[in-house]
Motif scaffolding. Structure first.
Motif, short mmCIF file in Angstrom:
data_model
loop_
_atom_site.label_atom_id
_atom_site.label_comp_id
_atom_site.label_asym_id
_atom_site.label_seq_id
_atom_site.Cartn_x
_atom_site.Cartn_y
_atom_site.Cartn_z
N ASP A 474 0.84 -1.20 0.00
CA ASP A 474 0.00 0.00 0.00
C ASP A 474 0.89 1.26 0.00
N ARG A 478 0.83 4.08 -2.79
CA ARG A 478 0.50 5.47 -2.43
C ARG A 478 1.56 6.44 -2.94
N ARG A 508 -4.54 -3.42 -1.02
CA ARG A 508 -4.90 -2.07 -0.61
C ARG A 508 -6.10 -2.08 0.33
#
Ligand code: FAD
Ligand code: DLZ
Ligand code: SF4
Length: 528
Positions: A474, A478, A508
């Protein structure tokens, strides 16, 4: 207690304030000075214990070491004006105590070594601007590289690569160098021999723990009384509080741990708070021991055949490389870097950093070590605590406050670059070229933690999966815009791309579910 607080009868000429991290008999402000016209001023002040609510052991450590140091100075013939925390008229601040000391002693001059922290330097400079006598601020030559020398070094470069700084420091000190100026063994840096995982059946040396004497016990009672709500256990206090004890700790490290220090520098083992680490940083950072002394002793042990090169070089690199480098970086980049937040991380620090209450065994274990000993070793700090905070997107200044509060060795000049620069990538890569990010597989490879954990390190997503796994991917997703073009991260993005959208989405979603369940710490832990 035998601390001398003597009023001088003759006219006093020079006042020498010595701060709590300047406890070295060879400190520049005492060198070549006459005992007959000098008053040493040492100040226990509540502001320094409270600007962040330091771990109780950190306060005990500094005050106990200050009291022992003052007694040694007095025994060596110096006049010491020692202000105790519980003195009735104690103003609670360095500035207030300097003003009171000037009124008491009417010095014609003041000489002190530059404070180690920006915050304190600002306060001393502001006080000095109001003082109508002469005040010399001397260079802290316990460091091997001065602030101005680092500035010159950095000024000639577009990037601050530690490795080049380290090589210059090896040349400058001559440590582990051949007479013709080459590194002993032919290689400058043996980092690739510092990364072995822990071995099954390996035993570790028992840490050298110093039982508190009467002086330290009195300080422990004082701290329990004055700072009862601060984080940390006091019953386990065992740090060296004199130069003699620090020398014993160094000798113990060289004898018992150094031979394996290099090989297992990055390993982590449940219940082993030190493994082969030295636990010397608190003593080094307040001056009970100098980097010069520690590295000379380690190089001598190598030369005597008592330690392999990967251990001696690894230790020397940490001290004349990293430690000196982060100090130079701090003074180069302050004050702007204190607010750096390149990754835009805004999550508050999770509560478990204080309570240790988390099912993630690696984190609970690091917090336990921190609470018991005001200590965690480097890989616990970098790849467990710091890594988690960065992956979870915790505000770097919250992370910094925590690190500054909880470790006995935490002084801002060394804490801030390590936290904001090395561990949180908050400076956008000025200190390190890539973020120190790792998933559960890294922690599993380098420790035996996962076998004790209720999460499954092999599971990738879902409530039972190790949270580091989803958080890692994640994080990369990001910050794709920033990191995809980083050559050192190309493999990671190639793996991410190979997963395909369904798997990526599952990671995610798992990360989002985990992060939604995090409980934020109440603000009172750091500041009242
Ligand atoms: P050892 O592993 O035995 O290493 C020997 C010595 O090398 C240490 O005593 C220390 O003086 C020096 N050293 C090693 N790594 C570093 C480094 N990265 N920067 C500076 N010196 C280093 N160190 C501090 O002294 N104070 C801090 O507040 C601090 N905060 C940190 C925060 C984070 C997030 C990280 C990743 C590292 C931090 N460090 C800090 C660096 C390092 O973790 C500690 O110096 C080390 O864990 C101290 O334990 P030790 O004495 O057993 O070290
Ligand atoms: C951290 C600390 C604490 C808790 N107490 C004192 C103190 O009473 N007196 C003192 O001289 N120093 C103390 N310190 C260290 C300072 O906060 C600070 O880190 C140093 O002065 C470096 O600038
Ligand atoms: Fe840490 Fe994950 Fe291992 Fe648990 S499974 S100890 S959370 S790395």
């Amino acid at each position: 207690m035998s601390v001398a607080t003597q009023q001088r009868s003759a006219a006093v000429t020079v006042l020498v304030p010595i701060l709590g991290d300047q406890l070295s008999h060879a400190i520049a402000s005492l060198r070549n000075r006459s005992r007959s016209d000098t008053v040493v001023l040492m100040m226990e002040v509540a502001d320094e214990a409270r600007y962040v609510r330091h771990h109780k052991q950190k306060i005990i450590f500094i005050l106990a070491a200050m009291r022992h140091f003052a007694a040694e100075l007095a025994a060596a013939g110096w006049t010491v004006d020692y202000i105790r925390l519980d003195d009735a008229d104690n103003s609670g601040s360095f500035a207030g105590e300097l003003t009171r000391a000037v009124a008491r002693h009417r010095p014609h001059a003041i000489a002190m070594v530059e404070p180690g922290e920006w915050r304190v330097r600002q306060a001393i400079d502001a006080w000095r601007a109001r003082f109508d006598g002469s005040m010399d601020i001397l260079e802290d030559d316990r460091f091997l590289c001065s602030i101005s020398e680092f500035r010159r070094w950095a000024g000639q470069r577009s990037t601050l690569v530690m490795e080049y700084f380290y090589r210059d420091m090896r040349r400058k000190t001559g440590l582990l160098m051949t007479p013709d100026g080459a590194p002993v063994g032919g290689q400058w840096n043996l980092d690739d021999q510092n990364r072995a995982p822990p071995k099954k059946g390996q035993t570790y040396p028992a840490p050298l723990r110093f039982a508190p004497d009467a002086v330290t016990q009195e300080v422990i009672a004082l701290v329990e009384d004055r700072f009862p709500d601060h984080f940390g256990n006091t019953a386990t206090f065992a740090l060296p509080v004199t130069a003699r004890q620090a020398q014993q700790a160094l000798a113990h490290f060289i004898d018992q741990a150094l031979p394996h220090f290099g090989t297992f520098q990055d390993a982590m083992v449940a219940g082993e708070d030190l493994l082969f680490h030295s636990w010397l940083s608190p003593a080094l950072n307040i001056g009970l021991l100098t980097a010069g002394e520690a590295t000379a002793a380690v190089a001598a042990a190598y030369e005597a055949g008592k330690a392999p090169l990967n251990a001696a070089e690894g230790f020397v690199r940490q001290l004349i490389g990293w430690r000196e480098y982060v100090r130079g970086y701090y003074w180069l980049e302050m004050p702007g870097v204190a607010d750096a937040n390149a990754l835009g991380a805004e999550r508050p620090l999770p509560e478990f950093f204080w309570t240790g209450e988390t099912d993630m065994f690696c984190l609970a274990e690091a917090v336990r070590n921190t609470r018991d000993n005001a200590y965690a070793h480097h890989i616990q700090r970098l790849m467990v605590l710091g890594n988690f905070a960065m992956l979870a997107g915790v505000r770097p200044q919250d992370v910094g406050d925590w690190f500054l509060t909880v470790y006995a060795d935490a002084f801002e000049w060394v804490e801030l670059p390590n936290v904001l620069g090395m561990s949180q990538y908050a400076d956008g890569g000025r200190l390190g070229t890539k973020p120190y990010a790792g998933g559960g597989a890294y922690i599993n490879r380098m420790s035996n933690y996962c076998g004790h954990c209720s999460y499954d390190v092999k599971a990738k997503t879902g409530p039972q999966a190790c949270p580091f796994n989803a958080l890692y991917w994640d994080f990369l997703a990001r910050h794709e815009d920033r990191f995809r073009s980083n050559r050192r991260m190309a493999n990671m993005y190639a793996n991410w791309d190979r997963m395909g959208p369904d798997k990526q989405q599952a990671y995610r979603k798992s990360a989002a579910a985990f992060l939604a369940g995090l409980i934020a710490a109440a603000p009172g832990w750091v500041r009242a």
